[in-house]
Design a protein around this motif. Sequence first.
Motif, PDB file in Angstrom:
ATOM      1  N   TRP A  78     -28.540  67.770  13.157  1.00 21.91           N
ATOM      2  CA  TRP A  78     -29.861  67.148  13.263  1.00 21.91           C
ATOM      3  C   TRP A  78     -30.322  66.507  11.957  1.00 21.91           C
ATOM      4  O   TRP A  78     -31.316  65.769  11.939  1.00 21.91           O
ATOM      5  CB  TRP A  78     -30.897  68.165  13.728  1.00 21.91           C
ATOM      6  CG  TRP A  78     -30.910  69.448  12.945  1.00 21.91           C
ATOM      7  CD1 TRP A  78     -30.221  70.584  13.246  1.00 21.91           C
ATOM      8  CD2 TRP A  78     -31.626  69.713  11.733  1.00 21.91           C
ATOM      9  NE1 TRP A  78     -30.461  71.550  12.288  1.00 21.91           N
ATOM     10  CE2 TRP A  78     -31.323  71.046  11.361  1.00 21.91           C
ATOM     11  CE3 TRP A  78     -32.508  68.975  10.944  1.00 21.91           C
ATOM     12  CZ2 TRP A  78     -31.867  71.641  10.211  1.00 21.91           C
ATOM     13  CZ3 TRP A  78     -33.039  69.563   9.809  1.00 21.91           C
ATOM     14  CH2 TRP A  78     -32.722  70.875   9.457  1.00 21.91           C
ATOM     15  N   VAL A  79     -29.630  66.770  10.836  1.00 21.75           N
ATOM     16  CA  VAL A  79     -29.960  66.078   9.583  1.00 21.75           C
ATOM     17  C   VAL A  79     -29.342  64.689   9.658  1.00 21.75           C
ATOM     18  O   VAL A  79     -28.130  64.521   9.642  1.00 21.75           O
ATOM     19  CB  VAL A  79     -29.430  66.837   8.352  1.00 21.75           C
ATOM     20  CG1 VAL A  79     -29.706  66.039   7.075  1.00 21.75           C
ATOM     21  CG2 VAL A  79     -30.076  68.217   8.256  1.00 21.75           C
ATOM     22  N   SER A  80     -30.207  63.690   9.734  1.00 25.49           N
ATOM     23  CA  SER A  80     -29.749  62.320   9.987  1.00 25.49           C
ATOM     24  C   SER A  80     -29.733  61.446   8.743  1.00 25.49           C
ATOM     25  O   SER A  80     -29.791  60.220   8.849  1.00 25.49           O
ATOM     26  CB  SER A  80     -30.630  61.672  11.061  1.00 25.49           C
ATOM     27  OG  SER A  80     -30.517  62.367  12.281  1.00 25.49           O
ATOM     28  N   GLY A  81     -29.683  62.078   7.568  1.00 26.33           N
ATOM     29  CA  GLY A  81     -29.525  61.275   6.377  1.00 26.33           C
ATOM     30  C   GLY A  81     -30.368  61.717   5.201  1.00 26.33           C
ATOM     31  O   GLY A  81     -31.080  62.730   5.247  1.00 26.33           O
ATOM     32  N   PHE A  82     -30.278  60.886   4.154  1.00 26.12           N
ATOM     33  CA  PHE A  82     -30.911  61.180   2.871  1.00 26.12           C
ATOM     34  C   PHE A  82     -31.337  59.864   2.214  1.00 26.12           C
ATOM     35  O   PHE A  82     -30.780  58.808   2.488  1.00 26.12           O
ATOM     36  CB  PHE A  82     -29.929  61.871   1.916  1.00 26.12           C
ATOM     37  CG  PHE A  82     -29.180  63.012   2.505  1.00 26.12           C
ATOM     38  CD1 PHE A  82     -29.626  64.323   2.349  1.00 26.12           C
ATOM     39  CD2 PHE A  82     -28.004  62.800   3.231  1.00 26.12           C
ATOM     40  CE1 PHE A  82     -28.914  65.389   2.894  1.00 26.12           C
ATOM     41  CE2 PHE A  82     -27.285  63.856   3.775  1.00 26.12           C
ATOM     42  CZ  PHE A  82     -27.746  65.155   3.603  1.00 26.12           C
ATOM     43  N   ALA A  83     -32.282  59.974   1.281  1.00 22.70           N
ATOM     44  CA  ALA A  83     -32.585  58.865   0.368  1.00 22.70           C
ATOM     45  C   ALA A  83     -32.770  59.496  -1.017  1.00 22.70           C
ATOM     46  O   ALA A  83     -33.839  60.015  -1.329  1.00 22.70           O
ATOM     47  CB  ALA A  83     -33.816  58.101   0.798  1.00 22.70           C
TER      48      ALA A  83
END
Length: 308
Positions: free
Chosen positions: A266-271
């Motif tokens: 469910w973690v769909s990314g980072f910035a």
Amino acid sequence: MEFIKGITFAPFAAQGSFANEKAKQSLKSLQERTGANFIILVPNGLQDTAQSEVIDFKSKANVSDEELREMIRFAKSLGLKVALKPTANCKNGTWRAHINFFDKDVHCEPKWHNWFKSYTDFQVHYARIAQEEGCEMMIAGCEMVMSERRADEWRKLIDDIKQVYHGLVSYNTDKYQEDNVTWWDAVDVISSSGYYPLEDWEKELDRIEKVVEHFQKPFFFAEAGCMSTAHSSEVPNDWGKTGEVALEEQAAWYEAMFKACSKRSWVSGFAMWDWPWKQYDLKEAAKDKGYALYGKPAEQVIKKYYSR
């Protein structure tokens, strides 16, 4: 939602920064060195104190609309996706999380409804730019912790943004606050600042997972980072941390974050935080103690995971 391999680029850049050719060179370097496919740009709104009602986003402390539009277009020419995250700050240095007013109006005291009017003008201004320039996401501010209990005003703000911007709308809450926001149903994407101690990632992800399951929304870390200062991996949110330079500790923090998050579908990314518009000389990377990634082992960790 497509997985976000992001970096926050040149947050709170002052007027003229994006007009400098070095800013474009830095953005190209960001893409080449990290493998990022997504950037977040952070227009700077300023209010005098945490109890001021008016946000100024047309000062010289913020890039002009023309500069911002040109940088969005340049990023897109490189194949990067773009999010705008207009963020309010206090001129006196108080962290934005402490912006706060009485819940009941009191004569001669600053009021929530005046502040939200100014904050809405700030957000909607950039929502229009995001729409006109084809940005993939609009993030309605960052770490406004004390205001988050004002659910009705936030719902109205998100609705006002959606009247002019038709892409994905998110809001970036602060670390540890994911389960305190009651109005996640109003946004398209839940996001937060992932400044968790190296040893705590599994525990905090367990907690955040319950929020994601409840609201059934995509989630990503709109900020995440750690300074390259000794013991910063224990308190990655502490901007004032002092000590010896610790490049490998910063890299180890990123490894721990990626390892923990890779187990959570469910973690769909980072910035990641952050990449400046004006880079230091590459030979100076080994001396830098801040969040910057350029030329450090942490940059290589990000490239490894973003290349997967």
